[in-house]
Motif scaffolding. Structure first.
Motif, PDB file in Angstrom:
ATOM      1  N   GLU A 139       0.844  -1.194   0.000  1.00 57.71           N
ATOM      2  CA  GLU A 139       0.000   0.000   0.000  1.00 57.71           C
ATOM      3  C   GLU A 139       0.880   1.245   0.000  1.00 57.71           C
ATOM      4  OE1 GLU A 139      -2.473  -0.569   3.438  1.00 57.71           O
ATOM      5  OE2 GLU A 139      -3.579  -2.235   2.516  1.00 57.71           O
ATOM      6  N   GLY A 141       1.204   3.455   2.139  1.00 53.53           N
ATOM      7  CA  GLY A 141       1.862   3.669   3.427  1.00 53.53           C
ATOM      8  C   GLY A 141       2.590   2.459   3.981  1.00 53.53           C
ATOM      9  N   HIS A 142       2.439   1.297   3.340  1.00 55.17           N
ATOM     10  CA  HIS A 142       3.070   0.090   3.882  1.00 55.17           C
ATOM     11  C   HIS A 142       3.642  -0.820   2.819  1.00 55.17           C
ATOM     12  CE1 HIS A 142       0.818   1.258   7.505  1.00 55.17           C
ATOM     13  NE2 HIS A 142       1.890   0.794   8.089  1.00 55.17           N
ATOM     14  N   GLY A 143       4.933  -1.045   2.918  1.00 58.11           N
ATOM     15  CA  GLY A 143       5.595  -1.957   2.010  1.00 58.11           C
ATOM     16  C   GLY A 143       6.126  -3.138   2.788  1.00 58.11           C
ATOM     17  N   SER A 144       7.256  -2.910   3.479  1.00 56.97           N
ATOM     18  CA  SER A 144       7.905  -3.986   4.218  1.00 56.97           C
ATOM     19  C   SER A 144       7.016  -4.545   5.327  1.00 56.97           C
ATOM     20  CB  SER A 144       9.211  -3.484   4.830  1.00 56.97           C
ATOM     21  OG  SER A 144      10.115  -3.109   3.819  1.00 56.97           O
ATOM     22  N   ASN A 145       6.314  -3.665   6.007  1.00 54.76           N
ATOM     23  CA  ASN A 145       5.526  -4.105   7.155  1.00 54.76           C
ATOM     24  C   ASN A 145       4.142  -4.593   6.735  1.00 54.76           C
ATOM     25  OD1 ASN A 145       4.439  -4.571   9.638  1.00 54.76           O
ATOM     26  ND2 ASN A 145       4.357  -2.413  10.259  1.00 54.76           N
ATOM     27  N   THR A 422      14.231  -4.308  -3.871  1.00 57.06           N
ATOM     28  CA  THR A 422      13.152  -3.840  -2.998  1.00 57.06           C
ATOM     29  C   THR A 422      12.000  -4.834  -2.934  1.00 57.06           C
ATOM     30  OG1 THR A 422      13.737  -1.609  -3.730  1.00 57.06           O
ATOM     31  CG2 THR A 422      11.690  -1.852  -2.486  1.00 57.06           C
ATOM     32  N   ASP A 426      12.595  -5.884   1.192  1.00 55.32           N
ATOM     33  CA  ASP A 426      13.669  -4.903   1.091  1.00 55.32           C
ATOM     34  C   ASP A 426      14.969  -5.540   1.585  1.00 55.32           C
ATOM     35  OD1 ASP A 426      14.561  -1.842   1.165  1.00 55.32           O
ATOM     36  OD2 ASP A 426      15.302  -2.828   2.984  1.00 55.32           O
ATOM     37  N   ILE A 428      17.662  -4.619   3.090  1.00 47.43           N
ATOM     38  CA  ILE A 428      18.172  -4.391   4.447  1.00 47.43           C
ATOM     39  C   ILE A 428      17.277  -5.080   5.475  1.00 47.43           C
ATOM     40  CG2 ILE A 428      18.661  -2.634   6.200  1.00 47.43           C
ATOM     41  CD1 ILE A 428      20.724  -2.673   3.999  1.00 47.43           C
ATOM     42  N   VAL A 429      15.967  -4.992   5.252  1.00 45.88           N
ATOM     43  CA  VAL A 429      15.038  -5.664   6.154  1.00 45.88           C
ATOM     44  C   VAL A 429      15.303  -7.179   6.163  1.00 45.88           C
ATOM     45  CG1 VAL A 429      12.593  -6.157   6.595  1.00 45.88           C
ATOM     46  CG2 VAL A 429      13.282  -3.867   5.855  1.00 45.88           C
TER      47      VAL A 429
END
Lengths: 627, 627
Positions: A139, A141-145, A422, A426, A428-429
């Motif tokens: 979304e 507002g939210h990618g990784s989470n 990405t 992602d 780094i995540v």
């Protein structure tokens, strides 16, 4: 200036059997045959031409992609291609499109998360492309989470439906490929709400567009999210934005393999282990690692060939200049990337095996290797995609100024590749996930829980304990350092798998010797790159570091005469490379010159705008000009 | 999701006087006033809008650039802007165009290499733009190796003319900006041939196009070399290809300040020292270093603001997620770049001084500091442009997925910036020049020739000799290592100049303290990055390395509350940043959403191509479809 002769003479210098190396690279004689045949089929089909891609406007570019996708599907049907052949064909068409998400995400998700009935209902439609699907997770507002997604799916017991809704602007679905203009359906992720209670994120099959006129269904707003990095590149894809205004879907369109909502609005777990979803994740990521080796080897092939054609400085006795590939500065940047391409190829091959192994164990309800396999694929996805993105740009730099031209193929390759760093986590995540797993593994040492797979080396507790490790701070505080530890762990896997590959039977004159040299280059280059870590932990002495560096230099000289043959072994067509600099025949300069004239700016000798904007300047009539 | 509040609250946390920091960044109150006024003037002028740039076709893009260039020139005349103000205006228009080469290369070259008479003839025409000039040096086959250029300028004593000719395909002029479609004149570099003897490369003023109808003059073929990296970006520039077929120019159009060809065809040296040409080189390169700090700070400003707006994971007690700028992994990547932007700013400022110093000495025929100054500018050009190119891409990655959208401004900034690593000297070639200079300096130690300027530290012979240096191989063999030595030397200059800056009087509450923190971050980050070198030479111990790392972490925490204010100090308008993610007001998400709909693909709900290519797939009518 005779690039022709340069590459021919390079090829005659090779000290190994290139045809056998092609088999090694492809994985098997069968794979080589298929990829060779299909790549030529694509290369010879004028519909699949790529040479004007970077000059097209967004609309023309997109329309052309639709055409290619339809043509590809038509050819797949006409030629009755096998699943393997069809996948190869899509790969060699080499243009991101809605098809990627339909075959690569929509179908696998239904297979992985749908019940038997759901699969029976939806898969035949999808296989025939009577519906086209995408994967709507991220979304605005939210990618990784993923657990933070805001889209809601509220069960309405009155009508036995879910109400899909976007409660905020930031809950707009954002990025899904194929969504913006093409897909008729999507797997949509949203929070399951029953009786005002939030049960977390689940997947739902939602029809987006009418199958009659392709218009979005009532309550649905869809569009494309706009231009992305580069010309051509990923702009062939309709990454989309999607908002729901209380859109109703039948209850049976929630993906219910793992947990189900009953007619009464009860959430019940099925007897299928939830860990099954990890299978899909391992599958997708091993595919990404394999793609990394393709993208990197493609860039390396271009840079290596052009480095043998390009001559600059150092007039030799015969009056011609030195090939830039003979400069040590060039070799020390190029050859580690060549070695990396091979290293990633083999670790990708191993990941394929790992995926099968994990799957077999899952079927037998053996989850013991799952955390390790998950950390492994996450880390390798991160490592190989980051190294590939950087490596492509390094190859571009190695081509000097001409690498900046779109006709070199490298700008578009870079722009189209970097999203891999990405998507699907992602980078780094992902490394932080690996780090957490490593800390957990270390903390469990001695508890009787033996480390498995790629972490077996941690079992040598005594050795580890000798290292001066005094972690007293928290995970978050040290996260930057832990990311580096995760990278080191993953590099160990890459090197180990390369070494394991070399322990197999490798036929063909000189093939094994070349691979050994590349393996050593990779390992020593990593040592050189992370020298600080090795020295500060006392793993090696400065003297050893210096010897390793000398050894690396000597390996570069060893690889030098074989460099062109080592990139020929990738067996790439000029169509796939789509690079004037990387042409198989080395005929670079005449073709660069020829390409230039195709630019639309050259349609007229005097440019559009001369009368309005240039002439008034030259004639000092700007004061009265209307601009 | 309230980005507004986030940035306002960040600003209230700042522990220093932002307005005073703006003065420091700008260089002086006067410079700040000018750049502030001019940047707003540009930002408020609708002709200078940049927001559709990445969506335009090459032709529309180019025409729009011509319009902007004409409008800029018109405004400069109307407002009677000073030279300083005009330069600022061109800078803030922020679009590569033929003007850059006319003002930045054509005019300076005539000033530097033309005789008094030549300057009197050509400069007034150029200043009024009655002619538009470019700089035609590089060829298809020769970039770095200027002495290898193939274009010939043969003196014809019969007619007192030079015959400019392109004898081979690879001698085609290739890359010159402004050449392809706009320039009426060029400084062309070619081999001076008199009486069949080759006197090496010289510059010549050549008219390319008719001043009446803009058509190329007889014997001249010109075109644009085609699309370059990225959408928008450098495609606003008409980098050109140029071939000469025995084009005649009068003898007095050879640039003759240093050496002249007489009517009789004799080459005679003037009494002007040839070293004067280095003055121009130092000037151009100090400009590039200064531009590097602008480009890097721009990217850092975007990434820093967005990192404060973006929230992900780590639900806090108030129910909102953690700002990503609070993650240590983010800080450890972002803050060194923030520090680098400031470091490059100050070393650029110092280079301006160096240029003046060199020039004064040249006037007094003092060439003693020239080799050092030349090495210094070459090395710093290489170091700062490479770090900036990498830094911009790192900032893009720090913005996650949304950084891949053109509306983030970062893809175009990267694509438009990276040529700086190649033009005016390929970065690796330049480092080799620095390395050569360093070796020469070391070899002259003890010979009575004292090292000067930035190499004074080498005078401490005893210390140097203690290092275990046993160079026995040749320069070429060790060139990869020597390049690293050259980088180390340049990093020393950057750090030294930052420290020197801090020794000046720096007013404003807390300003000096912030700069000290940034200086320390820069130095410690470099130490961390090159840890292997420091450890292997015994310069520091592992224990010290660990302390340095801890200190670095603590500095990040110190900078954190000031991060937004430190990027506000760059005083960039939203127009200059041209990034939705970097907006001053932090209102990121609504604007991202708004931008998306502007894409041409969203002109219609059902995409162009649906009927031909999507419907036949869905309706299973592909077999009969004509694609």
């Amino acid at each position: 200036m005779a690039g022709f002769d340069d590459l021919a003479s390079e090829r005659s210098k090779a000290q190994f059997d290139v045809e056998e190396m092609k088999v090694i690279w492809a994985g098997s004689r069968h794979t080589l045959e298929v990829s060779d045949r299909i790549s030529r089929l694509v290369a010879n089909d004028p519909v699949f031409r790529k040479d004007t891609r970077t000059m097209l406007s967004r609309k023309d570019l997109f329309k052309n992609t639709l055409r290619k996708a339809a043509h590809a599907w038509k050819r797949i049907i006409e030629l009755r291609l096998s699943e393997e052949e069809a996948a190869e064909l899509r790969f060699y068409v080499d243009e991101p499109a809605f098809m990627d998400l339909h075959w690569g995400m929509f179908i696998p998700t239904i297979k992985g998360q749908g019940t038997e009935e759901q699969q029976q209902k939806w898969l035949p439609l999808a296989y025939k492309m009577k519906i086209i699907g995408c994967y709507a997770q991220t979304e605005l507002g939210h990618g990784s989470n993923v657990q933070g997604l805001e889209t809601t799916a509220t069960f309405d017991p009155q009508t036995d439906e879910f109400i899909i809704h976007s409660p905020t602007l930031t809950s707009s679905k954002w990025w899904p490929g194929g969504l913006g203009k093409v897909s008729t359906h999507a797997v949509v992720y949203g929070r399951l709400i029953i009786d005002s209670k939030d049960y977390g994120v689940n997947g739902f099959i939602v029809q987006l567009r009418s199958l009659d006129d392709h218009l979005p269904l009532p309550g649905i707003t869809i569009g494309d999210i706009g231009m992305k990095f580069g010309s051509g590149a990923y702009n062939t894809m309709d990454n989309g934005v999607l908002r729901f205004d209380h859109v109703r879907i039948p209850r049976d369109q929630m993906l219910m393999r793992v947990s189900q909502v009953t007619r009464e609005g009860k959430l019940v777990q099925s007897n299928v282990p939830w860990q099954l979803v990890y299978g899909t994740m391992v599958y997708v990521r091993q595919k990404i690692v394999s793609d990394a080796s393709c993208a990197l080897s493609r860039a390396v092939c271009i840079a290596t060939r052009y480095s043998a054609v390009r001559r600059q400085f150092g007039l030799q006795s015969n009056g011609i200049e030195t090939q830039v590939i003979d400069y040590k500065t060039q070799q020390s940047r190029l050859f580690p990337l060549l070695a990396s391409a091979y290293a990633f190829r083999f670790v990708g091959e191993w990941l394929k095996w790992l995926y099968m192994d994990v799957n077999q164990r899952l079927q037998a309800s053996d989850f013991s290797t799952l955390p390790e396999a998950h950390a492994c694929t996450a880390g390798l996805k991160s490592l190989t995609t980051s190294a590939t993105a950087d490596g492509i740009e390094e190859c571009r730099k190695l081509c000097g100024g001409h690498g900046y031209l779109c006709s070199s193929g490298l700008p578009e390759l870079f722009a189209v590749y970097i999203p891999a760093c990405t998507y699907e986590g992602d980078n780094i995540v992902l490394l932080l996930q690996v780090a957490r797993f490593l800390i957990k593994t270390v903390s469990q040492l001695g508890s009787g829980k033996e480390p498995v797979g790629t972490t077996v080396y941690m079992g040598r507790v005594e050795q580890l304990m000798q290292c001066h490790c005094a972690v007293q701070k928290g995970f978050l505080e040290l996260s930057a350092d832990l990311v580096q530890a995760a990278v080191a762990h993953c590099q160990l896997i890459v090197v180990s798998k390369f070494i394991e590959k070399l322990q197999q039977d490798i036929p063909g004159k000189g093939v094994k010797g070349q691979l050994e040299a590349l393996c050593n280059i990779y390992a020593l280059f990593i040592l050189h790159k992370h020298l600080g870590d090795f020295l500060s932990t006392g793993c090696i002495t400065p003297k050893q570091a210096s010897l390793a560096n000398a050894q690396l230099r000597s390996l570069y000289s060893q690889v030098r005469p074989n460099a062109i043959a080592l990139v020929d072994a990738f067996n790439y067509t000029d169509h796939y490379l789509s690079s004037v600099l990387g042409r198989y025949d080395g005929n670079v300069y005449p073709k660069l010159y020829e390409e230039a004239w195709k630019d639309p700016l050259n349609d007229s000798v005097v440019p559009d705008g001369y009368q309005e904007y240039i002439q008034p300047i030259l004639k000092q009539q700007l004061r009265n000009a209307r601009l």
